[in-house]
Motif scaffolding. Structure first.
Motif, PDB file in Angstrom:
ATOM      1  N   VAL A   1       0.851  -1.190   0.000  1.00  9.75           N
ATOM      2  CA  VAL A   1       0.000   0.000   0.000  1.00  9.75           C
ATOM      3  C   VAL A   1       0.888   1.240   0.000  1.00  9.75           C
ATOM      4  N   PRO A   2       0.432   2.349  -0.605  1.00  7.21           N
ATOM      5  CA  PRO A   2      -0.768   2.465  -1.441  1.00  7.21           C
ATOM      6  C   PRO A   2      -0.545   1.807  -2.801  1.00  7.21           C
ATOM      7  N   ALA A   3      -1.638   1.378  -3.424  1.00  3.48           N
ATOM      8  CA  ALA A   3      -1.573   0.749  -4.741  1.00  3.48           C
ATOM      9  C   ALA A   3      -2.365   1.606  -5.720  1.00  3.48           C
ATOM     10  N   LEU A   4      -1.770   1.928  -6.840  1.00  4.06           N
ATOM     11  CA  LEU A   4      -2.391   2.790  -7.838  1.00  4.06           C
ATOM     12  C   LEU A   4      -2.693   1.993  -9.107  1.00  4.06           C
ATOM     13  N   PHE A   5      -3.533   2.568  -9.958  1.00  4.27           N
ATOM     14  CA  PHE A   5      -3.964   1.896 -11.192  1.00  4.27           C
ATOM     15  C   PHE A   5      -2.767   1.490 -12.043  1.00  4.27           C
ATOM     16  N   ASN A   6      -1.783   2.349 -12.069  1.00  2.49           N
ATOM     17  CA  ASN A   6      -0.625   2.105 -12.924  1.00  2.49           C
ATOM     18  C   ASN A   6       0.163   0.870 -12.518  1.00  2.49           C
ATOM     19  N   GLN A   7       0.169   0.542 -11.230  1.00  3.87           N
ATOM     20  CA  GLN A   7       0.997  -0.562 -10.732  1.00  3.87           C
ATOM     21  C   GLN A   7       0.538  -1.927 -11.222  1.00  3.87           C
ATOM     22  N   PHE A   8      -0.761  -2.079 -11.458  1.00  9.30           N
ATOM     23  CA  PHE A   8      -1.301  -3.403 -11.762  1.00  9.30           C
ATOM     24  C   PHE A   8      -0.970  -3.869 -13.182  1.00  9.30           C
TER      25      PHE A   8
ATOM     26  N   ALA B   1      -3.388  -4.585 -25.034  1.00 12.62           N
ATOM     27  CA  ALA B   1      -4.167  -5.786 -24.698  1.00 12.62           C
ATOM     28  C   ALA B   1      -5.237  -5.470 -23.670  1.00 12.62           C
ATOM     29  N   LEU B   2      -4.916  -4.574 -22.732  1.00  6.22           N
ATOM     30  CA  LEU B   2      -5.917  -4.157 -21.733  1.00  6.22           C
ATOM     31  C   LEU B   2      -7.118  -3.506 -22.431  1.00  6.22           C
ATOM     32  N   THR B   3      -6.831  -2.617 -23.385  1.00  3.23           N
ATOM     33  CA  THR B   3      -7.906  -1.945 -24.114  1.00  3.23           C
ATOM     34  C   THR B   3      -8.731  -2.954 -24.907  1.00  3.23           C
ATOM     35  N   PHE B   4      -8.045  -3.917 -25.497  1.00  3.71           N
ATOM     36  CA  PHE B   4      -8.745  -4.980 -26.223  1.00  3.71           C
ATOM     37  C   PHE B   4      -9.722  -5.702 -25.305  1.00  3.71           C
ATOM     38  N   SER B   5      -9.220  -6.125 -24.150  1.00  6.35           N
ATOM     39  CA  SER B   5     -10.033  -6.963 -23.262  1.00  6.35           C
ATOM     40  C   SER B   5     -11.236  -6.211 -22.716  1.00  6.35           C
TER      41      SER B   5
ATOM     42  N   ALA C   1      -3.040 -11.020 -20.757  1.00 14.51           N
ATOM     43  CA  ALA C   1      -1.829 -10.203 -20.755  1.00 14.51           C
ATOM     44  C   ALA C   1      -1.762  -9.267 -19.559  1.00 14.51           C
ATOM     45  N   THR C   2      -2.857  -9.131 -18.813  1.00 12.55           N
ATOM     46  CA  THR C   2      -2.839  -8.284 -17.619  1.00 12.55           C
ATOM     47  C   THR C   2      -2.093  -9.015 -16.505  1.00 12.55           C
ATOM     48  N   PRO C   3      -1.010  -8.454 -15.960  1.00 11.42           N
ATOM     49  CA  PRO C   3      -0.190  -9.207 -14.989  1.00 11.42           C
ATOM     50  C   PRO C   3      -0.926  -9.517 -13.682  1.00 11.42           C
ATOM     51  N   ALA C   4      -1.684  -8.563 -13.163  1.00 11.87           N
ATOM     52  CA  ALA C   4      -2.340  -8.764 -11.865  1.00 11.87           C
ATOM     53  C   ALA C   4      -3.670  -9.483 -12.059  1.00 11.87           C
ATOM     54  N   TYR C   5      -3.856 -10.577 -11.339  1.00 10.63           N
ATOM     55  CA  TYR C   5      -5.073 -11.383 -11.505  1.00 10.63           C
ATOM     56  C   TYR C   5      -6.316 -10.609 -11.073  1.00 10.63           C
TER      57      TYR C   5
ATOM     58  N   ALA D   1      -7.260  -8.043 -13.640  1.00 11.95           N
ATOM     59  CA  ALA D   1      -7.854  -8.679 -14.810  1.00 11.95           C
ATOM     60  C   ALA D   1      -9.316  -9.042 -14.548  1.00 11.95           C
ATOM     61  N   ILE D   2      -9.627  -9.473 -13.335  1.00 10.31           N
ATOM     62  CA  ILE D   2     -11.020  -9.793 -13.000  1.00 10.31           C
ATOM     63  C   ILE D   2     -11.883  -8.542 -13.057  1.00 10.31           C
ATOM     64  N   ALA D   3     -11.330  -7.398 -12.600  1.00  7.38           N
ATOM     65  CA  ALA D   3     -12.091  -6.146 -12.645  1.00  7.38           C
ATOM     66  C   ALA D   3     -12.443  -5.786 -14.084  1.00  7.38           C
ATOM     67  N   LEU D   4     -11.505  -5.958 -14.998  1.00  4.12           N
ATOM     68  CA  LEU D   4     -11.783  -5.644 -16.401  1.00  4.12           C
ATOM     69  C   LEU D   4     -12.804  -6.620 -16.987  1.00  4.12           C
ATOM     70  N   ARG D   5     -12.686  -7.894 -16.615  1.00  4.66           N
ATOM     71  CA  ARG D   5     -13.667  -8.875 -17.103  1.00  4.66           C
ATOM     72  C   ARG D   5     -15.061  -8.542 -16.599  1.00  4.66           C
ATOM     73  N   MET D   6     -15.129  -8.066 -15.360  1.00  5.37           N
ATOM     74  CA  MET D   6     -16.423  -7.743 -14.769  1.00  5.37           C
ATOM     75  C   MET D   6     -17.070  -6.549 -15.476  1.00  5.37           C
ATOM     76  N   LEU D   7     -16.252  -5.528 -15.813  1.00  6.12           N
ATOM     77  CA  LEU D   7     -16.790  -4.315 -16.440  1.00  6.12           C
ATOM     78  C   LEU D   7     -17.100  -4.522 -17.920  1.00  6.12           C
ATOM     79  N   ARG D   8     -16.582  -5.591 -18.504  1.00  8.45           N
ATOM     80  CA  ARG D   8     -16.831  -5.835 -19.913  1.00  8.45           C
ATOM     81  C   ARG D   8     -18.319  -6.103 -20.181  1.00  8.45           C
ATOM     82  N   PHE D   9     -19.002  -6.765 -19.245  1.00  8.20           N
ATOM     83  CA  PHE D   9     -20.398  -7.140 -19.472  1.00  8.20           C
ATOM     84  C   PHE D   9     -21.331  -5.927 -19.493  1.00  8.20           C
ATOM     85  N   PRO D  10     -21.279  -4.978 -18.536  1.00 11.87           N
ATOM     86  CA  PRO D  10     -22.153  -3.798 -18.666  1.00 11.87           C
ATOM     87  C   PRO D  10     -21.849  -2.986 -19.907  1.00 11.87           C
ATOM     88  N   LEU D  11     -20.584  -2.954 -20.343  1.00 15.24           N
ATOM     89  CA  LEU D  11     -20.270  -2.223 -21.568  1.00 15.24           C
ATOM     90  C   LEU D  11     -20.936  -2.884 -22.776  1.00 15.24           C
ATOM     91  N   ILE D  12     -20.959  -4.204 -22.828  1.00 11.84           N
ATOM     92  CA  ILE D  12     -21.611  -4.909 -23.937  1.00 11.84           C
ATOM     93  C   ILE D  12     -23.112  -4.623 -23.934  1.00 11.84           C
TER      94      ILE D  12
END
Length: 549
Positions: free
Chosen positions: A288-295, A319-323, A424-428, A431-442
């Protein structure tokens, strides 16, 4: 030995009796049998509880109490029991009165590094369950506590969740002392501080807070101590428990505490001025503290030369933008704006979707949910079966879905690229946060087209700007803009150019490098005047010295 039927009858009888009052503190009396019975009553019946009665130095009655599952029996026999049961060697005499026996035993007999005395019997049960040996002596109103805890653990291995191409191959294990030794091995500084205290009324899990006193901000250390001190629970079984108690916004999908299996990554964070937390029994450390850039940064970014490290980092962000956005953009273009595609490509997609009965948004959601189910099943299965399942799922089921008319080939390609991008996202947890937000965007894309994608993106960015981690804005150093800290964000500049620590951490010592080091390398680059390559290093240095003069 008591049979299982007798144990069952005894347990049922005990449960039917009224609960005894909570035992209060009571000083030791020096009556060995009385103190021993009181201690055993407080410890209860346990199969691994050992009570060893013996003659201390052949003259005094004594008893040793410990749990056999927490100590090494061979060490107890060789370093404690054997010298205590043998008569004093040479001209040494047993001290009188017997009250001095504790000091005599500690200074001349046992070979134990840590120990303490206790005059109250209420201290002894807790010491025993922590792996200490309890020595009671007839006539002595004190007990000797000796630290002998030893639990077998797996060896130091390569981290499973953070593998690197070029870098150390060691990761944390479950034992706290081993993890702290890995940090001490890399951080041989007198300013390195470790605060250890138990948390959990029942598990008494030891939690270590680590920081470098001459670098870390005192306010950050105090805030970390405050949040840890407010944790009131019965058990801490992993570092993830601590993370959920101390994070700023528990309802956010984005992680605000970084977890790592790597000691080198932890040391790098400590050198930046951050604070690390380790829990006994967990192979993960919290930063801590952990910022968006670190992940989205890895150890490879720093162990490779800065050009390659920056290129890999940019590919990772693509790859993050893709996912996150690719499926939503596909749905919005197919459903609302097909004119944005080239004509031939649009005709090819229409031909592929000719037999699919579902709209594009439902088709993508079905494929995304199927992929998430397949990914979760692959993770939970044993490694030998998981690999086979992933191949069957991707190749056979994907091809069968296209053949059966459940999905079009282009949808399978889109979902496959999205899944590969999320890997390709190093932090698991990120990566789950991005997977979760992908569904409301769709769903927004299926309802409003590109406007929906834009609205969803604005909401996500607003949420990211709202977040903080231990008082530091989550999007630092992008917002608020700190030009000095942008040297280690989207791209990484050379290490000798990163002269100062991140300003948003408010460190006590800002300088990483002496002031003259960056100018030396800068001069070296600017003075490339095409010296002949056949020049020897000695001649080269002599020519440079004469030129500087």
């Amino acid at each position: 030995m008591q049979g299982w039927k007798d144990k069952y009858a005894s347990y049922v009888h005990k449960q039917q009796q009224a609960s005894p009052p909570e035992p209060a503190g009571r000083p030791l009396t020096g009556n060995l049998q009385g103190d021993l019975q009181e201690l055993l009553a407080r410890l209860g019946g346990n199969g691994d509880l050992v009570v060893r009665n013996f003659q201390l130095f052949g003259t005094h009655q004594a008893a040793m109490i410990f749990f056999s599952s927490l100590v090494n029996m061979e060490q107890v026999r060789e370093h404690v029991l054997k010298p205590l049961m043998a008569p004093p060697a040479g001209q040494q005499e047993i001290p009188e009165p017997v009250a001095d026996l504790i000091h005599y035993i500690w200074s001349t007999a046992v070979q134990v590094t840590q120990g303490n005395t206790a005059a109250d019997i209420s201290e002894l049960p807790e010491a025993a369950v922590k792996g200490e040996l309890i020595l009671l002596i007839e006539g002595v109103p004190q007990a000797l506590r000796m630290e002998m805890r030893q639990i077998d653990m797996r060896g130091v291995e390569q981290p499973q969740t953070e593998q690197v191409i070029r870098g150390p191959r060691e990761g944390y294990v479950e034992k706290l002392e081993n993890n702290l030794s890995l940090l001490r091995y890399r951080l041989q500084s007198t300013d390195f501080r470790i605060e250890i205290s138990p948390i959990g009324t029942r598990t008494q899990s030891r939690v270590a807070l680590c920081y470098i006193e001459s670098i870390a901000d005192s306010g950050l250390v105090a805030e970390a101590l405050r949040r840890i001190s407010m944790i009131d629970t019965d058990g801490i079984l992993d570092a993830g428990y601590i993370e959920q108690f101390i994070e700023d916004q528990p309802l956010s999908p984005f992680p605000q505490v970084q977890s790592t299996e790597r000691p080198d990554k932890t040391v790098a964070a400590l050198l930046e001025g951050r604070v690390a937390l380790l829990v006994d029994g967990s192979p993960f450390a919290l930063i801590v503290p952990a910022l968006f850039n670190q992940f989205f940064q890895t150890v490879d970014d720093y162990t490779e030369r800065f050009i390659m490290g920056s290129l890999i980092r940019i590919i990772r962000l693509i790859a993050l933008t893709f996912s996150l956005f690719f499926p939503a953009l596909y749905v919005s273009v197919i459903s609302f704006n097909p004119e944005l595609m080239p004509t031939d490509f649009a005709v090819a997609i229409s031909g592929g979707r000719a037999g699919v009965p579902f709209p594009a948004v439902l088709e993508v959601l079905i494929m995304e949910v199927s992929m998430e189910v397949l990914r979760e099943a692959t993770i939970r299965l044993p490694q030998m079966i998981g690999g086979a399942l992933s191949i069957v799922g991707v190749l056979v089921i994907g091809q069968a879905a296209v053949g059966a008319g459940l999905a079009s080939p282009i949808t399978v390609v889109i979902v496959a690229l999205t899944t590969i991008g999320s890997f390709a996202t190093p932090a698991y947890n990120a990566a789950i946060a991005l997977r979760m937000l992908r569904f409301p965007l769709i769903i927004l894309a299926g309802m409003f087209g590109l406007y929906g994608v834009m609205i969803g993106t604005i909401l996500i960015l607003n949420h990211l700007l709202f977040l903080e981690s231990f008082g530091v804005p989550y999007m630092s150093p992008y917002i608020p803009g700190k030009w000095r800290d942008l040297k280690d964000t989207l791209i990484r500049v050379p290490l000798w150019w990163m002269r100062r620590r991140p300003s948003f951490l408010h460190t006590r010592d800002n300088n990483r490098l002496p002031g003259s080091v960056p100018s030396i390398y800068t001069d070296q680059i600017l003075r490339q005047e095409g010296e002949p390559s056949e020049q020897s290093p000695a001649d080269h240095n002599a020519a440079r010295s004469s030129r500087d003069q």
